[in-house]
Design an enzyme around this catalytic site. Sequence first.
Site, mmCIF file in Angstrom:
data_model
loop_
_atom_site.group_PDB
_atom_site.id
_atom_site.type_symbol
_atom_site.label_atom_id
_atom_site.label_comp_id
_atom_site.label_asym_id
_atom_site.label_seq_id
_atom_site.Cartn_x
_atom_site.Cartn_y
_atom_site.Cartn_z
ATOM 1 N N ASN A 62 50.235 35.469 30.307
ATOM 2 C CA ASN A 62 49.242 35.568 31.393
ATOM 3 C C ASN A 62 48.576 34.228 31.687
ATOM 4 O O ASN A 62 47.528 34.187 32.333
ATOM 5 C CB ASN A 62 48.166 36.587 31.011
ATOM 6 C CG ASN A 62 48.747 37.958 30.758
ATOM 7 O OD1 ASN A 62 49.642 38.385 31.474
ATOM 8 N ND2 ASN A 62 48.261 38.637 29.734
ATOM 9 N N HIS A 148 43.055 49.686 32.427
ATOM 10 C CA HIS A 148 43.365 49.134 31.106
ATOM 11 C C HIS A 148 42.719 49.949 29.976
ATOM 12 O O HIS A 148 41.648 50.543 30.150
ATOM 13 C CB HIS A 148 42.856 47.689 31.046
ATOM 14 C CG HIS A 148 43.352 46.924 29.869
ATOM 15 N ND1 HIS A 148 42.612 46.767 28.733
ATOM 16 C CD2 HIS A 148 44.526 46.280 29.645
ATOM 17 C CE1 HIS A 148 43.300 46.041 27.862
ATOM 18 N NE2 HIS A 148 44.457 45.729 28.399
ATOM 19 N N GLU A 189 40.784 48.259 38.431
ATOM 20 C CA GLU A 189 41.164 46.852 38.245
ATOM 21 C C GLU A 189 41.379 46.220 39.617
ATOM 22 O O GLU A 189 41.723 46.918 40.568
ATOM 23 C CB GLU A 189 42.465 46.761 37.426
ATOM 24 C CG GLU A 189 42.292 47.277 36.023
ATOM 25 C CD GLU A 189 43.545 47.136 35.159
ATOM 26 O OE1 GLU A 189 44.399 46.294 35.459
ATOM 27 O OE2 GLU A 189 43.643 47.895 34.181
ATOM 28 N N SER A 193 47.337 45.459 35.634
ATOM 29 C CA SER A 193 47.994 44.578 34.671
ATOM 30 C C SER A 193 49.480 44.842 34.499
ATOM 31 O O SER A 193 50.246 43.928 34.250
ATOM 32 C CB SER A 193 47.292 44.686 33.317
ATOM 33 O OG SER A 193 47.330 46.015 32.848
ATOM 34 N N ASP A 218 37.633 45.336 37.016
ATOM 35 C CA ASP A 218 38.191 44.498 35.953
ATOM 36 C C ASP A 218 39.119 43.504 36.644
ATOM 37 O O ASP A 218 40.175 43.876 37.166
ATOM 38 C CB ASP A 218 38.952 45.400 34.970
ATOM 39 C CG ASP A 218 39.569 44.615 33.816
ATOM 40 O OD1 ASP A 218 39.890 43.434 34.009
ATOM 41 O OD2 ASP A 218 39.735 45.202 32.734
ATOM 42 N N HIS A 221 43.322 40.064 35.844
ATOM 43 C CA HIS A 221 44.536 39.446 36.397
ATOM 44 C C HIS A 221 44.337 38.915 37.814
ATOM 45 O O HIS A 221 45.298 38.515 38.464
ATOM 46 C CB HIS A 221 45.694 40.450 36.347
ATOM 47 C CG HIS A 221 45.981 40.886 34.948
ATOM 48 N ND1 HIS A 221 46.794 40.171 34.100
ATOM 49 C CD2 HIS A 221 45.497 41.933 34.217
ATOM 50 C CE1 HIS A 221 46.832 40.772 32.920
ATOM 51 N NE2 HIS A 221 46.044 41.849 32.961
ATOM 52 N N LYS A 241 43.333 34.659 30.521
ATOM 53 C CA LYS A 241 44.587 34.717 31.294
ATOM 54 C C LYS A 241 44.683 33.453 32.162
ATOM 55 O O LYS A 241 44.982 32.394 31.616
ATOM 56 C CB LYS A 241 44.636 36.032 32.060
ATOM 57 C CG LYS A 241 44.411 37.197 31.058
ATOM 58 C CD LYS A 241 44.834 38.511 31.510
ATOM 59 C CE LYS A 241 44.372 39.626 30.579
ATOM 60 N NZ LYS A 241 44.974 39.621 29.248
HETATM 61 C C1 LIG Z 1 43.160 44.541 32.772
HETATM 62 C C2 LIG Z 1 42.706 43.966 31.476
HETATM 63 N N1 LIG Z 1 41.416 44.089 31.131
HETATM 64 C C3 LIG Z 1 40.945 43.582 29.982
HETATM 65 C C4 LIG Z 1 41.769 42.939 29.100
HETATM 66 C C5 LIG Z 1 41.213 42.423 27.806
HETATM 67 O O1 LIG Z 1 40.931 41.075 27.920
HETATM 68 P P1 LIG Z 1 40.884 40.163 26.592
HETATM 69 O O2 LIG Z 1 42.285 39.809 26.273
HETATM 70 O O3 LIG Z 1 40.037 38.990 26.987
HETATM 71 O O4 LIG Z 1 40.240 40.988 25.543
HETATM 72 C C6 LIG Z 1 43.115 42.769 29.411
HETATM 73 C C7 LIG Z 1 44.009 42.029 28.488
HETATM 74 O O5 LIG Z 1 45.000 42.442 28.040
HETATM 75 C C8 LIG Z 1 43.602 43.300 30.631
HETATM 76 O O6 LIG Z 1 44.890 43.197 30.970
#
Ligand SMILES: Cc1ncc(COP(=O)(O)O)c(C=O)c1O
Length: 384
Positions: A62, A148, A189, A193, A218, A221, A241
Amino acid sequence: MASTSSRKPDCMSSLERLKRHADARLQRIHAAGQHRVVKPTHRKSDAQAERDGQQLISFCDNDYLSLACEPRVIRAACDAAEQYGVGAGASRLITGDCPLNSVLERRLAAMKGTEACLVFGSGYLANVGTIPALVGQADTILLDELSHACMYAGARLSGAEIHIFRHNDVEHARELIERAQGQVLVLTETVFSMDGDRAPLLELNALCEHSGAWLMTDDAHGLGILDAPNPAPIQMGTLSKAAGAYGGYVCGPAEVIDMLVSRARSFVYTTGLPAPVLAAAIRALDIMCEEPYRADRAKDHAALFCDLMRLPAPESVIVPVIVGEEARTMNISAALERDGYLVTAIRPPTVPKGTSRLRITFATGHTEADVRRLSETLNRLLQS
Ligand SMILES: Cc1ncc(COP(=O)(O)O)c(C=O)c1O
């Protein structure tokens, strides 16, 4: 009263029972084909990686803007380590706040156009801390079904009633809001993701405005990739990311951020981010803004790949190639690796059963030739 010894089922030691318990779970994980292992891999600049002595081009991380190994970002981290050390020592509320936190928070709030921002230890921690601080048992959370795992975790921790709406289905969300109790928090989101598609933010926000609900997105991405402004009043994201570093954040109204400092348990009860990580994130955000060609290039690669693979035009730099069956997906992933491409198979429970996929991500550091060669190889493997 039962004596302690009567709780002991047999003469096995506690350690032995613990090992057997883990082993029984492991057997079930193996039987479900879901056993996972970490593979030592040396990530390098420009989407290169080395594993077991083999040079690979990574199409699965990412680090979309190829900033994690960018020399200016590394320099910023090294300078901060010399100036502040490598560990925060305790929670930001206990040791006193490393000044780089507020620099980073101001930068993020300015980028997102919000009043304030709070940096957390990770994106996961940001979600599991913020959601329960916003709503509780008398309230309702509406969650896009493809959200997520950490949004689901935050929703469960809050104790609120949870309703899942069909992916990107605003009409379904509207029906559920009409029947909801208490304050409603809608979670989605910006860029999904595992599928790379985007949420209908304008429509969801209009629905929330109309019904008095709050929208929280969220943007894990989307940061650094999406140009469109986000209307959501609460915008969570991660620095792990496109920013190439680590850490999570929540941007929003000043009162919300102030409240989170006292009530988000994953902020209060955990150690602050190390200064080198904060400095790296700040420098990466500068570069992200100063060098828009980085995002353009990653997006061009995604568009070229979709064209070559005859897939619909991408909405982000994440392109899923759905294979379906788990074993076939794993085999194709292994064959790609033999040919020099790192494309990890994504399978249940991360994605729904029957939708195992190659989640292909594009980055600034790829070349057009890399993308063309990947699509040729993948087309060949998919047809065999
Ligand atoms: C959509 C989404 N939210 C939150 C996270 C979590 O972020 P972090 O890796 O900073 O804990 C991820 C990571 O995999 C993600 O893809």
